[in-house]
Write an enzyme that holds these catalytic residues in place. Structure first.
Site, PDB file in Angstrom:
ATOM      1  N   HIS A 145       0.856  -1.190   0.000  1.00 25.85           N
ATOM      2  CA  HIS A 145       0.000   0.000   0.000  1.00 25.85           C
ATOM      3  C   HIS A 145       0.897   1.247   0.000  1.00 25.85           C
ATOM      4  O   HIS A 145       1.960   1.255   0.633  1.00 25.85           O
ATOM      5  CB  HIS A 145      -0.915  -0.006   1.229  1.00 25.85           C
ATOM      6  CG  HIS A 145      -1.968   1.049   1.159  1.00 25.85           C
ATOM      7  ND1 HIS A 145      -1.706   2.359   1.463  1.00 25.85           N
ATOM      8  CD2 HIS A 145      -3.259   0.997   0.772  1.00 25.85           C
ATOM      9  CE1 HIS A 145      -2.806   3.071   1.275  1.00 25.85           C
ATOM     10  NE2 HIS A 145      -3.770   2.265   0.852  1.00 25.85           N
ATOM     11  N   GLU A 158      -4.041   2.127  -7.283  1.00 22.46           N
ATOM     12  CA  GLU A 158      -4.397   3.220  -6.381  1.00 22.46           C
ATOM     13  C   GLU A 158      -3.503   4.429  -6.650  1.00 22.46           C
ATOM     14  O   GLU A 158      -2.400   4.522  -6.086  1.00 22.46           O
ATOM     15  CB  GLU A 158      -4.230   2.772  -4.923  1.00 22.46           C
ATOM     16  CG  GLU A 158      -5.177   1.683  -4.507  1.00 22.46           C
ATOM     17  CD  GLU A 158      -5.525   1.793  -3.033  1.00 22.46           C
ATOM     18  OE1 GLU A 158      -6.720   1.798  -2.720  1.00 22.46           O
ATOM     19  OE2 GLU A 158      -4.604   1.894  -2.202  1.00 22.46           O
TER      20      GLU A 158
HETATM   21  P1  PGA Z   1      -9.663   6.121   0.283  1.00 26.31           P
HETATM   22  O1  PGA Z   1      -8.398   5.165   0.506  1.00 26.31           O
HETATM   23  O2  PGA Z   1     -10.782   5.278  -0.271  1.00 26.31           O
HETATM   24  O3  PGA Z   1      -9.959   6.666   1.625  1.00 26.31           O
HETATM   25  O4  PGA Z   1      -9.223   7.190  -0.709  1.00 26.31           O
HETATM   26  C1  PGA Z   1      -8.118   4.087  -0.353  1.00 26.31           C
HETATM   27  C2  PGA Z   1      -6.892   3.335   0.108  1.00 26.31           C
HETATM   28  O5  PGA Z   1      -5.938   3.969   0.583  1.00 26.31           O
HETATM   29  O6  PGA Z   1      -6.843   2.092   0.032  1.00 26.31           O
END
Ligand code: PGA
Length: 256
Positions: free
Chosen positions: A95, A165
């Site tokens: 992540h 992401e």
């Molecule tokens: P968010 O975070 O949906 O709050 O933007 C997503 C993540 O970091 O997995």
């Protein structure tokens, strides 16, 4: 294939009781959806307690991180092997918030390989910090995938999920949410990268989108950006909103 919706609770909530209540509410809704696989990734310390509340397979628990060695002198760490031994099936690896704390591509790769060995499903996160005119971010994402999946065998690909992401679209300080086209462009790039690495076997890997997903945009991401699911941060902490996201996923006809 079922849509895969993963809730990443990050370091929330601060009380076990709240976590239990949220999880119970999510489980209740998730249990009614047969086209959706729901995974909740709470803070590590709550996993064992929440595990007691799970029944069946529609709503299961995952970890936000873990260490690749089975055991050893790694103060403060919890191993993939330990998580597997208590029945945790999913683990998020790489992540961006962990990468920001110093997690390298090399370490991410070790965690991916260890997760596979433990028979877990590894949710590999990739994504650029910002977008440039020259498309350098595309090369960056492709390299992240190649480095993270180095040494993974074709027969192990079903244990891999890739979550795109974009860092600029994550969390409450996000510049702005990604557009459907932003997500679609990278879904296609990921598919191409996987095809280059693994040929047609690469298509077995599910691709998720994550970053400011909410009850309003979930449906469009699922329908129009060729993803197999979503990785949801903030919105997964509100059972009502998360339930609406699950409901959107349920309504979309299963693919693959
Ligand atoms: P968010 O975070 O949906 O709050 O933007 C997503 C993540 O970091 O997995």
């Amino acid at each position: 294939m079922k849509k895969l919706i993963i809730g990443n609770w990050k370091m929330y909530p601060s009380k076990l009781k709240d976590a239990q209540e949220k999880f119970k509410a999510i489980k209740k809704i998730a249990g009614t959806f047969r086209n959706v696989q729901t995974v909740v990734c709470p803070p590590l310390v709550y996993i064992s307690e929440l595990k007691k509340l799970t029944t069946g397979y529609r709503c299961v628990l995952g970890s936000q991180n873990a260490w690749f060695e089975k055991e050893g002198a790694f103060t403060g760490e919890v191993s993939l092997s330990m998580l597997a031994s208590i029945g945790v099936q999913y683990v998020i690896v790489g992540h961006s918030e962990r990468r920001a704390m110093g997690e390298t591509d090399e370490l991410v790769n070790k965690k991916v390989l260890a997760g596979i060995k433990e028979k877990m499903t590894v949710v590999l996160c990739v994504g650029e910090r910002e977008r440039d005119q020259d498309g350098e971010y595309m090369r960056f994402i492709s390299e992240q995938i190649k480095d993270a999946l180095h040494g993974v065998q074709k027969k192990e690909l079903k244990q891999i999920v890739i979550a795109y992401e974009p860092i600029w679209a994550i969390g409450k300080h996000a510049d702005h949410p990604a557009s459907i086209d932003d997500a679609l462009e990278v879904t296609i790039l990921i598919k191409k990268t996987l095809a280059d690495m693994f040929g047609k076997d690469g298509a077995i890997i599910s691709i998720l989108y994550g970053g400011s997903v909410d009850a309003k945009n979930a449906w469009e991401f699922l329908l129009k950006s060729q993803v197999d699911g979503l990785l949801v941060g903030r919105a997964s902490l509100d059972p009502k909103v998360f339930g609406e996201i699950l409901e959107s996923a349920e309504k979309i006809k299963p693919s693959k």
